[in-house]
Design a protein around this motif. Structure first.
Motif, PDB file in Angstrom:
ATOM      1  N   GLU A  92     -10.565  -0.426   0.018  1.00  0.00           N
ATOM      2  CA  GLU A  92     -11.759  -1.019   0.611  1.00  0.00           C
ATOM      3  C   GLU A  92     -12.051  -2.395   0.032  1.00  0.00           C
ATOM      4  O   GLU A  92     -12.514  -3.296   0.739  1.00  0.00           O
ATOM      5  N   ALA A  93     -11.785  -2.577  -1.247  1.00  0.00           N
ATOM      6  CA  ALA A  93     -12.015  -3.872  -1.883  1.00  0.00           C
ATOM      7  C   ALA A  93     -11.143  -4.961  -1.273  1.00  0.00           C
ATOM      8  O   ALA A  93     -11.518  -6.140  -1.283  1.00  0.00           O
ATOM      9  N   GLY A  94     -10.004  -4.571  -0.717  1.00  0.00           N
ATOM     10  CA  GLY A  94      -9.146  -5.545  -0.059  1.00  0.00           C
ATOM     11  C   GLY A  94      -9.782  -6.181   1.156  1.00  0.00           C
ATOM     12  O   GLY A  94      -9.396  -7.268   1.576  1.00  0.00           O
ATOM     13  N   LEU A  95     -10.776  -5.484   1.732  1.00  0.00           N
ATOM     14  CA  LEU A  95     -11.507  -6.027   2.881  1.00  0.00           C
ATOM     15  C   LEU A  95     -12.704  -6.862   2.455  1.00  0.00           C
ATOM     16  O   LEU A  95     -13.149  -7.738   3.192  1.00  0.00           O
ATOM     17  N   ASP A  96     -13.231  -6.562   1.262  1.00  0.00           N
ATOM     18  CA  ASP A  96     -14.459  -7.229   0.816  1.00  0.00           C
ATOM     19  C   ASP A  96     -14.433  -7.371  -0.702  1.00  0.00           C
ATOM     20  O   ASP A  96     -15.150  -6.656  -1.417  1.00  0.00           O
ATOM     21  N   PRO A  97     -13.628  -8.296  -1.244  1.00  0.00           N
ATOM     22  CA  PRO A  97     -13.539  -8.442  -2.702  1.00  0.00           C
ATOM     23  C   PRO A  97     -14.887  -8.685  -3.368  1.00  0.00           C
ATOM     24  O   PRO A  97     -15.154  -8.153  -4.454  1.00  0.00           O
ATOM     25  N   ALA A  98     -15.750  -9.445  -2.719  1.00  0.00           N
ATOM     26  CA  ALA A  98     -17.054  -9.750  -3.310  1.00  0.00           C
ATOM     27  C   ALA A  98     -17.920  -8.503  -3.441  1.00  0.00           C
ATOM     28  O   ALA A  98     -18.796  -8.434  -4.309  1.00  0.00           O
ATOM     29  N   ALA A 145       1.307  -5.697  -6.173  1.00  0.00           N
ATOM     30  CA  ALA A 145       0.758  -7.031  -6.448  1.00  0.00           C
ATOM     31  C   ALA A 145      -0.114  -7.487  -5.284  1.00  0.00           C
ATOM     32  O   ALA A 145      -1.172  -8.095  -5.485  1.00  0.00           O
ATOM     33  N   GLY A 146       0.343  -7.192  -4.066  1.00  0.00           N
ATOM     34  CA  GLY A 146      -0.439  -7.554  -2.890  1.00  0.00           C
ATOM     35  C   GLY A 146      -1.773  -6.842  -2.843  1.00  0.00           C
ATOM     36  O   GLY A 146      -2.799  -7.422  -2.485  1.00  0.00           O
ATOM     37  N   LEU A 147      -1.783  -5.564  -3.230  1.00  0.00           N
ATOM     38  CA  LEU A 147      -3.033  -4.803  -3.277  1.00  0.00           C
ATOM     39  C   LEU A 147      -4.021  -5.454  -4.239  1.00  0.00           C
ATOM     40  O   LEU A 147      -5.214  -5.585  -3.941  1.00  0.00           O
ATOM     41  N   ALA A 148      -3.527  -5.851  -5.409  1.00  0.00           N
ATOM     42  CA  ALA A 148      -4.390  -6.481  -6.406  1.00  0.00           C
ATOM     43  C   ALA A 148      -4.913  -7.822  -5.908  1.00  0.00           C
ATOM     44  O   ALA A 148      -6.092  -8.142  -6.079  1.00  0.00           O
ATOM     45  N   ALA A 149      -4.042  -8.583  -5.274  1.00  0.00           N
ATOM     46  CA  ALA A 149      -4.454  -9.891  -4.770  1.00  0.00           C
ATOM     47  C   ALA A 149      -5.533  -9.751  -3.702  1.00  0.00           C
ATOM     48  O   ALA A 149      -6.529 -10.489  -3.689  1.00  0.00           O
ATOM     49  N   ILE A 197       0.455  -3.396   4.085  1.00  0.00           N
ATOM     50  CA  ILE A 197      -0.028  -2.780   2.841  1.00  0.00           C
ATOM     51  C   ILE A 197      -1.124  -1.773   3.142  1.00  0.00           C
ATOM     52  O   ILE A 197      -1.101  -0.629   2.681  1.00  0.00           O
ATOM     53  N   ARG A 198      -2.091  -2.174   3.943  1.00  0.00           N
ATOM     54  CA  ARG A 198      -3.217  -1.291   4.248  1.00  0.00           C
ATOM     55  C   ARG A 198      -2.760  -0.078   5.068  1.00  0.00           C
ATOM     56  O   ARG A 198      -3.240   1.036   4.860  1.00  0.00           O
ATOM     57  N   THR A 199      -1.825  -0.297   5.982  1.00  0.00           N
ATOM     58  CA  THR A 199      -1.351   0.805   6.820  1.00  0.00           C
ATOM     59  C   THR A 199      -0.667   1.887   5.995  1.00  0.00           C
ATOM     60  O   THR A 199      -0.985   3.077   6.105  1.00  0.00           O
ATOM     61  N   THR A 200       0.286   1.503   5.157  1.00  0.00           N
ATOM     62  CA  THR A 200       1.034   2.494   4.391  1.00  0.00           C
ATOM     63  C   THR A 200       0.134   3.238   3.412  1.00  0.00           C
ATOM     64  O   THR A 200       0.268   4.452   3.222  1.00  0.00           O
ATOM     65  N   HIS A 201      -0.807   2.537   2.812  1.00  0.00           N
ATOM     66  CA  HIS A 201      -1.710   3.210   1.877  1.00  0.00           C
ATOM     67  C   HIS A 201      -2.711   4.096   2.607  1.00  0.00           C
ATOM     68  O   HIS A 201      -3.082   5.158   2.104  1.00  0.00           O
ATOM     69  N   SER A 202      -3.139   3.688   3.779  1.00  0.00           N
ATOM     70  CA  SER A 202      -4.035   4.540   4.568  1.00  0.00           C
ATOM     71  C   SER A 202      -3.339   5.851   4.922  1.00  0.00           C
ATOM     72  O   SER A 202      -3.947   6.932   4.864  1.00  0.00           O
ATOM     73  N   ILE A 203      -2.063   5.772   5.285  1.00  0.00           N
ATOM     74  CA  ILE A 203      -1.300   6.976   5.634  1.00  0.00           C
ATOM     75  C   ILE A 203      -1.113   7.866   4.401  1.00  0.00           C
ATOM     76  O   ILE A 203      -1.263   9.094   4.467  1.00  0.00           O
ATOM     77  N   ALA A 204      -0.807   7.265   3.251  1.00  0.00           N
ATOM     78  CA  ALA A 204      -0.625   8.043   2.024  1.00  0.00           C
ATOM     79  C   ALA A 204      -1.912   8.734   1.609  1.00  0.00           C
ATOM     80  O   ALA A 204      -1.908   9.908   1.204  1.00  0.00           O
ATOM     81  N   LEU A 205      -3.037   8.046   1.717  1.00  0.00           N
ATOM     82  CA  LEU A 205      -4.312   8.642   1.336  1.00  0.00           C
ATOM     83  C   LEU A 205      -4.719   9.742   2.313  1.00  0.00           C
ATOM     84  O   LEU A 205      -5.314  10.749   1.912  1.00  0.00           O
ATOM     85  N   ALA A 206      -4.403   9.564   3.588  1.00  0.00           N
ATOM     86  CA  ALA A 206      -4.655  10.636   4.561  1.00  0.00           C
ATOM     87  C   ALA A 206      -3.830  11.870   4.199  1.00  0.00           C
ATOM     88  O   ALA A 206      -4.305  13.011   4.309  1.00  0.00           O
ATOM     89  N   ALA A 207      -2.604  11.657   3.754  1.00  0.00           N
ATOM     90  CA  ALA A 207      -1.732  12.773   3.383  1.00  0.00           C
ATOM     91  C   ALA A 207      -2.229  13.481   2.127  1.00  0.00           C
ATOM     92  O   ALA A 207      -2.020  14.683   1.962  1.00  0.00           O
TER      93      ALA A 207
END
Length: 397
Positions: free
Chosen positions: A113-119, A364-368, A304-314
């Motif tokens: 979620e922070a990837g959508l709204d870092p602030a 790294a992309g997730l962190a960025a 990045i968001r797609t693959t992690h969304s699928i993993a978290l759903a699983a």
């Protein structure tokens, strides 16, 4: 903020997120699960933004304690021996995905979620920096100048691997595949790999159920209105997060009446199931696409968001595990040569090492994304190339 009553609320919030994802987090549901009133929660914690800030801070404090225990545990071990370091990374992931499962799932959801709204998630930056500092500090005595980049690489790898470990850590074929990439990580991507990495293609083929035999969550006939609407749901999940999905928003995105969306997807869970399936189908098309791979797109925010969304759903629904494993085993499938050349030069990388590198780059992309940072401040292809060269030079000396 570490009083008993506050922890009751935070544990209830974690359990909510672990069961339903970030979309299931509301002040009323947390108060109900904690067995108290909404007014008590408002008084003790504050509004939803305050609750999220407290969750991030509590996770940071707990991880600091975990890291202190790990530093003590590693004090007498030689981290310069790759199998030793690989065993430590494996045990670190296992602890996070089992003993601290709810906390780890909460951390993964908040990171996404922070990837959508870092602030809106300012504490995430400190939490991620703590992870990188932990690994770099643990490696400092043995690796000196290489410790900072190597530590960041391990932290980034764990960041990408963790949701898959939570979802499928019980699966022996996944654990073997993970062991092969952790082994190459511990070797700094140097050499040609041995042990499990020699059998990497076999491990990839064995990991998970074939997509052809795994039933998808809902029926989305190609070319149908239902499939078209599911694509809009998927776009909302990627661009705004699963918590944002509503019939009204999907209808607005698709330019159709609310009733049209509700006709095909009666409940919000129906919306999310269809959107997740559309994401799975899109990722399959990406992975099976012909032509020269677009590395920037492969490591871009949407993927990045797609693959992690699928993993978290699983992690919440075992029926989704085959699809998560399909995403995990095919990391680097279409960028093996490009990544291998960028890091290994003309000789390239073996497939286990290139998949390891892609997991690092996704982390790294997730962190960025979550911190509003540039990948330059985390780990880049050039830095991984230099890290590998440093390991190779040491092996030759």
């Amino acid at each position: 903020m570490r009083g008993v009553s506050a922890l009751v609320f935070l544990n209830a919030a974690r359990a909510r997120i672990a069961t339903n994802g970030i979309r299931g987090l509301s002040l009323r549901s947390v108060a109900q699960d904690a067995g108290t009133s909404l007014g008590s929660l408002n008084y003790r914690i504050g509004d939803k933004a305050a609750l999220i800030a407290h969750l991030v801070e509590e996770e940071r404090l707990e991880r600091q304690a975990v890291h202190a225990a790990w530093l003590a545990r590693m004090a007498g071990l030689d981290l310069g021996v790759p199998p030793v370091l690989a065993a430590i990374i494996t045990a670190y992931l296992d602890q996070a995905s089992t003993v601290r499962r709810d906390a780890a799932l909460t951390g993964c959801e908040l990171l996404l979620e922070a990837g959508l709204d870092p602030a809106g998630y300012p504490g995430i930056a400190n939490l991620l920096e703590d992870e990188e500092d932990f690994w770099s500090g643990a490696l400092a005595r043995r690796y000196e100048a290489r410790a900072i980049v190597f530590g960041r690489a391990i932290a980034c790898y764990c960041r990408d691997e963790l949701p898959f470990s939570i979802a499928a850590g019980h699966d022996p074929d996944y654990r073997l595949l993970r062991a092969a990439t952790i082994g190459r990580l511990a070797e700094g991507l140097a050499g040609n790999g041995d042990g499990l990495s020699l059998h990497f293609e076999t491990l990839v083929a064995a990991c998970g159920i074939s997509p052809a035999t795994a039933p998808l969550p809902v029926d989305l006939p190609a070319g149908s209105k239902k499939a078209e609407l599911a694509r809009y749901i998927a776009d909302v999940i990627v661009d705004q997060g699963a918590a944002s999905v509503t019939h009204r928003l999907v209808a607005a995105q698709a330019g159709v009446p609310n009733s049209s969306v509700a006709h095909h997807f009666r409940t919000r869970d129906d919306l999310l199931d269809a959107g997740m399936e559309a994401l799975i189908l899109e990722m399959r098309r990406e992975l099976n696409g012909a032509g020269e791979p677009d590395s920037a797109r492969r490591f871009g925010p949407a993927v990045i968001r797609t693959t992690h969304s699928i993993a978290l759903a699983a992690a919440r629904d075992q029926a989704m595990v085959p699809f998560a494993l399909d995403m995990r085993r095919r990391r680097a499938e279409n960028v093996h040569e490009a990544v291998g050349e960028a890091i290994g030069g003309a000789t390239g990388l073996d497939r286990a090492a290139s998949q390891t590198a892609v997991l690092i780059l996704v982390g790294a992309g997730l962190a960025a994304l979550a911190c509003g940072r540039s990948e330059q401040d985390v780990v880049t292809l050039d830095q991984l190339a230099a890290l590998r060269a440093g390991f190779a030079a040491c092996d030759d000396s």
